[in-house]
Design a protein around this motif. Structure first.
Motif, PDB file in Angstrom:
ATOM      1  N   ASN A 282     -27.007  -5.990 -26.653  1.00 35.40           N
ATOM      2  CA  ASN A 282     -26.744  -4.567 -26.611  1.00 35.40           C
ATOM      3  C   ASN A 282     -25.387  -4.286 -27.245  1.00 35.40           C
ATOM      4  N   GLN A 283     -24.754  -3.163 -26.879  1.00 37.99           N
ATOM      5  CA  GLN A 283     -23.515  -2.730 -27.520  1.00 37.99           C
ATOM      6  C   GLN A 283     -22.465  -3.838 -27.603  1.00 37.99           C
ATOM      7  N   HIS A 284     -22.196  -4.546 -26.508  1.00 38.82           N
ATOM      8  CA  HIS A 284     -21.247  -5.665 -26.586  1.00 38.82           C
ATOM      9  C   HIS A 284     -21.602  -6.790 -25.623  1.00 38.82           C
ATOM     10  N   GLU A 285     -22.887  -7.004 -25.448  1.00 39.56           N
ATOM     11  CA  GLU A 285     -23.338  -8.136 -24.636  1.00 39.56           C
ATOM     12  C   GLU A 285     -22.870  -9.458 -25.234  1.00 39.56           C
ATOM     13  N   TRP A 286     -22.759  -9.486 -26.574  1.00 39.22           N
ATOM     14  CA  TRP A 286     -22.299 -10.696 -27.248  1.00 39.22           C
ATOM     15  C   TRP A 286     -20.903 -11.098 -26.784  1.00 39.22           C
ATOM     16  N   LEU A 287     -20.037 -10.106 -26.508  1.00 39.76           N
ATOM     17  CA  LEU A 287     -18.688 -10.393 -26.040  1.00 39.76           C
ATOM     18  C   LEU A 287     -18.729 -10.961 -24.626  1.00 39.76           C
ATOM     19  N   GLN A 288     -19.641 -10.418 -23.805  1.00 39.39           N
ATOM     20  CA  GLN A 288     -19.813 -10.952 -22.460  1.00 39.39           C
ATOM     21  C   GLN A 288     -20.298 -12.399 -22.511  1.00 39.39           C
ATOM     22  N   GLU A 289     -21.241 -12.674 -23.423  1.00 35.23           N
ATOM     23  CA  GLU A 289     -21.759 -14.035 -23.558  1.00 35.23           C
ATOM     24  C   GLU A 289     -20.667 -14.997 -24.010  1.00 35.23           C
ATOM     25  N   LEU A 290     -19.795 -14.518 -24.893  1.00 36.28           N
ATOM     26  CA  LEU A 290     -18.684 -15.353 -25.342  1.00 36.28           C
ATOM     27  C   LEU A 290     -17.745 -15.657 -24.185  1.00 36.28           C
ATOM     28  N   LEU A 291     -17.509 -14.660 -23.328  1.00 39.62           N
ATOM     29  CA  LEU A 291     -16.671 -14.875 -22.151  1.00 39.62           C
ATOM     30  C   LEU A 291     -17.275 -15.932 -21.232  1.00 39.62           C
ATOM     31  N   CYS A 292     -18.584 -15.856 -21.061  1.00 40.39           N
ATOM     32  CA  CYS A 292     -19.266 -16.792 -20.167  1.00 40.39           C
ATOM     33  C   CYS A 292     -19.136 -18.236 -20.644  1.00 40.39           C
ATOM     34  N   ARG A 293     -18.979 -18.399 -21.942  1.00 41.72           N
ATOM     35  CA  ARG A 293     -18.804 -19.750 -22.491  1.00 41.72           C
ATOM     36  C   ARG A 293     -17.397 -20.283 -22.228  1.00 41.72           C
TER      37      ARG A 293
ATOM     38  N   ALA B 156     -11.680  -8.217 -21.663  1.00 41.44           N
ATOM     39  CA  ALA B 156     -11.951  -9.595 -22.079  1.00 41.44           C
ATOM     40  C   ALA B 156     -10.647 -10.371 -22.216  1.00 41.44           C
ATOM     41  N   CYS B 157      -9.630  -9.726 -22.791  1.00 46.72           N
ATOM     42  CA  CYS B 157      -8.319 -10.372 -22.912  1.00 46.72           C
ATOM     43  C   CYS B 157      -7.757 -10.703 -21.535  1.00 46.72           C
ATOM     44  N   GLU B 158      -7.930  -9.759 -20.602  1.00 42.59           N
ATOM     45  CA  GLU B 158      -7.427  -9.966 -19.242  1.00 42.59           C
ATOM     46  C   GLU B 158      -8.148 -11.124 -18.566  1.00 42.59           C
ATOM     47  N   ILE B 159      -9.473 -11.186 -18.699  1.00 46.84           N
ATOM     48  CA  ILE B 159     -10.256 -12.253 -18.060  1.00 46.84           C
ATOM     49  C   ILE B 159      -9.873 -13.614 -18.611  1.00 46.84           C
ATOM     50  N   LEU B 160      -9.683 -13.693 -19.918  1.00 42.30           N
ATOM     51  CA  LEU B 160      -9.363 -14.967 -20.562  1.00 42.30           C
ATOM     52  C   LEU B 160      -7.884 -15.320 -20.465  1.00 42.30           C
ATOM     53  N   GLY B 161      -7.046 -14.330 -20.118  1.00 37.70           N
ATOM     54  CA  GLY B 161      -5.613 -14.578 -20.095  1.00 37.70           C
ATOM     55  C   GLY B 161      -5.059 -14.793 -21.494  1.00 37.70           C
TER      56      GLY B 161
END
Length: 217
Positions: free
Chosen positions: A12-23, A47-52
């Motif tokens: 969807n709109q940015h599911e790809w970014l969520q999938e990248l985070l999950c990796r 995403a930046c916050e989650i990944l630090g």
């Protein structure tokens, strides 16, 4: 080999970014769709916050994972920017960088936004070669490059003189007219309209689109 989201049709709109985070995070701490806001700029910040990581680090991660080249401001060609209406660039947060025949290099923050890709392909009449940049970087470039956007479609129509002021001729620059027409075409395309109806009135006007056989505003 990394599976490209656009090839699967599952993003969807940015599911790809969520999938990248999950990796990148620990297993069991990531559920697709559970973390990111709907607005893409906000999703990028989250995403930046989650990944630090910084925005630049996230950009590098996306580039390495999906193979997109990172856009550089020095490569922006004003002639390429002229191929797309300024308001369309502002609405979608993109910057045309260079043109080579029927190929247009376009800087985007979300390279998997299918609506963006279809619209910009249609408006520019070019095949798109996507490069990536952070949303805040693109916003800054747009502010710097697009100094004079001209009036909006609503402002242009409302510039017509009122009857109380007499029949004074309305003067509109060619660039304003071009932006008005391009905006109408883009909206018609986005709404899957078959045709555009323009109904002028004294001091105003109305634009309607035929969608599924019915005229709508």
């Amino acid at each position: 080999m990394i599976e490209h989201p656009l090839r699967t049709g599952s993003v969807n709109q940015h599911e790809w970014l969520q999938e990248l985070l999950c990796r990148q995070v620990e297993p069991g701490h990531c559920e697709p769709g559970s973390h990111l806001p709907e607005d893409f700029s906000e999703a990028w910040e989250k995403a930046c916050e989650i990944l630090g990581q910084s925005s630049e680090q996230l950009l590098q991660l996306i580039s390495q994972h999906y193979g997109f080249e990172i856009a550089q401001e020095k490569d922006i060609d004003p002639a390429a920017m002229a191929l797309v209406p300024a308001r369309t660039l502002q609405e979608y947060g993109v910057i045309p960088m260079e043109e080579d025949g029927k190929r247009l290099v376009l800087a985007v923050s979300n390279p998997f936004d299918l609506d963006l890709i279809k619209t910009l392909t249609f408006v520019s009449n070019h095949h798109l070669d996507l490069r990536i940049a952070a949303p805040e970087v693109l916003d800054q470039w747009i502010k710097e490059k697009l100094v004079n956007l001209g009036p909006t479609r609503k402002e242009t129509i409302q510039q017509a003189p009122s009857e109380a002021k007499g029949r004074q001729k309305l003067e509109v620059s060619d660039s304003a007219i071009a932006k008005l027409v391009n905006d109408m075409i883009v909206e018609a395309y986005q709404r899957n309209a078959s045709d555009i109806h323009i109904e002028p009135f004294f001091g105003a006007g109305e634009v309607r689109y035929r969608i599924d056989g019915l005229l709508t505003r």
